[in-house]
Design a protein around this motif. Sequence first.
Motif, short mmCIF file in Angstrom:
data_model
loop_
_atom_site.label_atom_id
_atom_site.label_comp_id
_atom_site.label_asym_id
_atom_site.label_seq_id
_atom_site.Cartn_x
_atom_site.Cartn_y
_atom_site.Cartn_z
N VAL A 1 0.85 -1.19 0.00
CA VAL A 1 0.00 0.00 0.00
C VAL A 1 0.89 1.24 0.00
CG1 VAL A 1 -1.66 1.35 1.37
CG2 VAL A 1 -1.93 -1.12 1.16
N LEU A 2 0.44 2.27 -0.70
CA LEU A 2 1.11 3.58 -0.72
C LEU A 2 0.16 4.63 -0.17
CD1 LEU A 2 3.69 5.17 -1.80
CD2 LEU A 2 2.23 5.77 -3.74
N ALA A 3 0.65 5.48 0.70
CA ALA A 3 -0.13 6.61 1.22
C ALA A 3 0.34 7.90 0.56
CB ALA A 3 0.02 6.72 2.73
N THR A 4 -0.61 8.75 0.21
CA THR A 4 -0.28 10.05 -0.38
C THR A 4 -1.00 11.15 0.39
OG1 THR A 4 -2.10 9.83 -1.98
CG2 THR A 4 0.09 9.11 -2.69
N ALA A 5 -0.34 12.28 0.56
CA ALA A 5 -0.91 13.45 1.24
C ALA A 5 -0.92 14.60 0.25
CB ALA A 5 -0.09 13.81 2.47
N SER A 6 -2.05 15.33 0.21
CA SER A 6 -2.24 16.30 -0.86
C SER A 6 -2.66 17.66 -0.33
CB SER A 6 -3.29 15.78 -1.84
OG SER A 6 -3.68 16.79 -2.76
N THR B 1 -6.72 15.95 1.73
CA THR B 1 -7.03 14.54 1.93
C THR B 1 -5.77 13.68 1.94
OG1 THR B 1 -7.26 14.00 -0.42
CG2 THR B 1 -9.21 14.86 0.71
N ILE B 2 -5.93 12.49 2.50
CA ILE B 2 -4.93 11.43 2.45
C ILE B 2 -5.56 10.25 1.74
CG2 ILE B 2 -3.42 9.92 3.81
CD1 ILE B 2 -4.00 12.03 6.13
N LYS B 3 -4.84 9.64 0.85
CA LYS B 3 -5.36 8.48 0.12
C LYS B 3 -4.42 7.29 0.27
CE LYS B 3 -7.97 11.03 -3.45
NZ LYS B 3 -9.31 10.49 -3.18
N LEU B 4 -5.03 6.11 0.35
CA LEU B 4 -4.28 4.86 0.32
C LEU B 4 -4.51 4.18 -1.02
CD1 LEU B 4 -4.77 3.30 3.88
CD2 LEU B 4 -2.91 4.73 3.05
N TRP B 5 -3.43 3.66 -1.63
CA TRP B 5 -3.49 3.07 -2.97
C TRP B 5 -2.92 1.65 -2.94
CZ3 TRP B 5 -5.36 6.68 -6.59
CH2 TRP B 5 -5.31 8.02 -6.19
N ALA B 6 -3.53 0.79 -3.75
CA ALA B 6 -3.01 -0.56 -3.92
C ALA B 6 -1.89 -0.55 -4.94
CB ALA B 6 -4.13 -1.50 -4.38
N GLN C 1 -0.75 -3.14 -6.50
CA GLN C 1 -0.96 -4.12 -7.57
C GLN C 1 -1.70 -3.52 -8.77
OE1 GLN C 1 -1.69 -4.54 -4.41
NE2 GLN C 1 -0.79 -6.46 -3.63
N ASP C 2 -2.80 -2.79 -8.50
CA ASP C 2 -3.61 -2.28 -9.62
C ASP C 2 -3.75 -0.76 -9.60
OD1 ASP C 2 -5.21 -1.94 -7.44
OD2 ASP C 2 -6.81 -3.28 -8.12
N PHE C 3 -3.03 -0.07 -8.67
CA PHE C 3 -3.01 1.41 -8.61
C PHE C 3 -4.38 2.02 -8.32
CE2 PHE C 3 0.10 -0.15 -11.73
CZ PHE C 3 1.27 0.15 -11.04
N SER C 4 -5.26 1.23 -7.71
CA SER C 4 -6.59 1.73 -7.37
C SER C 4 -6.57 2.40 -6.00
CB SER C 4 -7.60 0.58 -7.36
OG SER C 4 -7.25 -0.39 -6.37
N CYS C 5 -7.49 3.33 -5.78
CA CYS C 5 -7.61 4.03 -4.50
C CYS C 5 -8.41 3.15 -3.54
CB CYS C 5 -8.28 5.38 -4.69
SG CYS C 5 -8.45 6.32 -3.15
N LEU C 6 -7.82 2.81 -2.39
CA LEU C 6 -8.47 1.95 -1.42
C LEU C 6 -9.27 2.74 -0.40
CD1 LEU C 6 -5.47 -0.46 -0.68
CD2 LEU C 6 -7.36 -0.82 -2.27
N LYS C 7 -8.73 3.86 0.07
CA LYS C 7 -9.39 4.66 1.11
C LYS C 7 -9.02 6.13 0.94
CE LYS C 7 -9.62 1.14 4.79
NZ LYS C 7 -11.05 1.26 5.09
N THR C 8 -9.92 6.99 1.38
CA THR C 8 -9.67 8.42 1.42
C THR C 8 -9.99 8.93 2.82
OG1 THR C 8 -10.19 8.70 -0.92
CG2 THR C 8 -10.26 10.67 0.45
N PHE C 9 -9.06 9.67 3.40
CA PHE C 9 -9.23 10.22 4.75
C PHE C 9 -9.40 11.73 4.64
CE2 PHE C 9 -6.72 6.41 4.91
CZ PHE C 9 -7.22 5.70 6.01
N GLU C 10 -10.52 12.22 5.16
CA GLU C 10 -10.82 13.66 5.12
C GLU C 10 -10.97 14.18 6.53
OE1 GLU C 10 -14.29 14.12 2.78
OE2 GLU C 10 -13.33 13.54 0.89
N GLY C 11 -10.34 15.30 6.83
CA GLY C 11 -10.43 15.86 8.17
C GLY C 11 -9.61 17.12 8.35
N HIS C 12 -8.53 17.24 7.60
CA HIS C 12 -7.73 18.48 7.65
C HIS C 12 -8.47 19.59 6.93
CE1 HIS C 12 -3.91 17.22 9.48
NE2 HIS C 12 -4.10 16.05 8.90
N ASP C 13 -8.36 20.80 7.47
CA ASP C 13 -9.01 21.96 6.84
C ASP C 13 -8.14 22.62 5.79
OD1 ASP C 13 -11.32 21.70 8.37
OD2 ASP C 13 -10.50 22.93 9.99
#
Length: 768
Positions: free
Chosen positions: A506-511, A515-520, A522-534
């Motif tokens: 898994v790869l985590a990205t911060a933008s 938001t923060i996203k977790l990616w697989a 194997q197939d580069f798909s987005c597994l989860k999105t974390f929202e909470g920072h303003d």
Amino acid sequence: MAETAAGVGRFKANYAVERKIEPFYKGGKAQLDQTGQHLFCICGTRVNILEVASGVVLQSLEQEDQEDITAFDLSPDDEVLVTASRALLLAQWAWREGSVTRLWKAVHTAPVATMAFDPTSTLLATGGCDGAVRVWDIVRHYGTHHFRGSPGVVHLVAFHPDPTRLLLFSSAADAAIRMWSLQDRSCLAVLTAHYSAVTSLAFSANGHTMLSSGRDKICVIWDLQSCQATRTVPVFESVEAAVLLPEEPVSQLGVKSSGLYFLTAGDQGTLRVWEAASGQCVYTQARPPGPGRELTHCTLARTAGLLLSATADHNLLLYEARSLRLQKQFAGYSEEVLDVRFLGPEDSHVIVASNSPCLKVFELQTSACQILHGHTDIVLALDVFRKGWLFASCAKVRHPERLKESFLVTGSQDCTVKLWPLPKALLSKNTAPDNSPILLQAQTTQRCHDKDINSVAIAPNDKLLATGSQDRTAKLWALPQCQLLGVFSGHRRGLWCVQFSPMDQVLATASADGTIKLWALQDFSCLKTFEGHDASVLKVAFVSRGTQLLSSGSDGLVKLWTIKNNECVRTLDAHEDKVWGLHCSRLDDRALTGASDSRVILWKVVGPKGREEQQELDNLLHEKRYLRALGLAISLDRPHTVLTVIQAIRRDPEACEKLEATMLRLRRDQKEALLRFCITWNTNSRHCHEAQAVLGVLLRREAPEELLAYEGVRAALEALLPYTERHFQRLSRTLQAATFLDFLWHNMKLPVLAATPTPWETHKEALP
């Protein structure tokens, strides 16, 4: 995503502040006591007192007016400290207890710029921006002398070392040195030899000779019996301080006889020793590379045999006076902290990169600081090799990374990634350190993105490289050839950080989209999105064996997330500005953050107590027991937690009544804390409504005399007013625009359209 009560019981890690590394010196005067055990320095509204041995701030003294300190001095007997503030008040301190023993008006019509005690510790001279020099009897508490005649700011005062002569010297904007007689209350002489500001005065042991230094690149030797200059020594630099050395031979410094020698500190950044008789430089200290090394202050503690100097980038350096051997270094002010890392096999040290070419290394156990030089521009990023004994730093490129401790990977604003092999000699512990630089050659260069590369990361197996860019994408590459494997797309704004999970594919990205996203992988798909920072999320890290995330943002908050259920289970609120640096220890038991507020904070994992407090707070909010919830949040001293309580109250259908009723039942110290928190909230347009709601209750329901008695109310109002005016200006512009739209809508005249007959009506008219 809101913090929920359900998630609190399930998360594994919780953090509390273990210690803070904060600014304690922002320039100006610094002074040692006679024993060399304590260091006094100015930091804004405070005079900080450090224990030299440990580097710990023992006392932080602030006058009750809470205005900036403009001058201070410690008496020669180390008993009395006097400070002057911008509010034209003088405070006399019992500094060991941290208490004010006397407070009086300076009588100057402008702030006090300088002050000095006489050798008996009974008289104090003050020089003001109004051109006046005043003398005070500290024992009997009254003003004894008022000398006029100096043009402009009096920035230097000094008593003659022989108290029986009752002489006072001062210098002002005209670069002249005035000698005042306390006995005759007159000016005995005006000594003119400098063409620019005089920066220091020093006296020989017998009191017959005086040394003056100036920004005109000369030092002048004066005979005080004839009041004439006996020698002018060109020192070829703007001198900020000159110190007369003890009249004894010191071979390490080139002092071969018992004549008069002096030491200078100036804009060349080196300490130099001069022979007064010949005007020759007999010793020059080696100058470290890089800017910010200019010396702004220097003082000698003769009894302790220590020399203290201050640099332009707010570092304090303590030397053994006879050899100029560096004994201690103190980093007074780091400005904007850009990156932080644990260092050492046991995470025993912390390394800090700020907007400076210097790096600061702190030993956590002793608070000892070491300042590293080498870069010639601002250091933007750091990384530590896995065993902790070697680290890399980069200036003007985005982020260094590691590869099997044999490669270094860098990403840059030129959109490329480079892979650099490290020489074996550098990696060997048995190799003796060599100060000469080692040039690296790039093995691979790959253009990876269309915009700046902000972050790079190496997978735990050392075979994969991830890059994050301002072009809103992250990419996965195979090492060592940097072959593209895939693209992670989905963020709406640029990426600030990429990070591999230590346990999963898994790869985590911060933008910057918050938001923060977790990616697989194997197939580069987005597994989860974390929202909470303003605001922008600047860093992300995996903790708790990859089951949780820590993130830091430009909103000054650090958030703890549980990956399994996407919940933000804790918000850590201790910074006041962008949190650029985030790093976790090898044992996963501590975290480190650094921010634009100049603070570095060490967090430790805490046990169930912290979780129970959070659970109790969530339960109180759920039950709408707002008074208990607000009191608990204030007691925890977490502005963001208090903000969530205020927001919960304002969401209530009877918001105004509930907020007012709750606040009026708070104790005075709790209301003072709320007022402090409002200062932070009011700087942000997203939270200013809560700040204004709290202020509204205080202004409507508290009597003016009660508000004025609040601790720090004057400083709070000064901080609140500018942002409040800005918010109202924005609201006024919005109201004007809305009024204009309303006017247009009511004055629009649409043409009346003739009704078109329907087919049925046409057919009906045709019928007989």
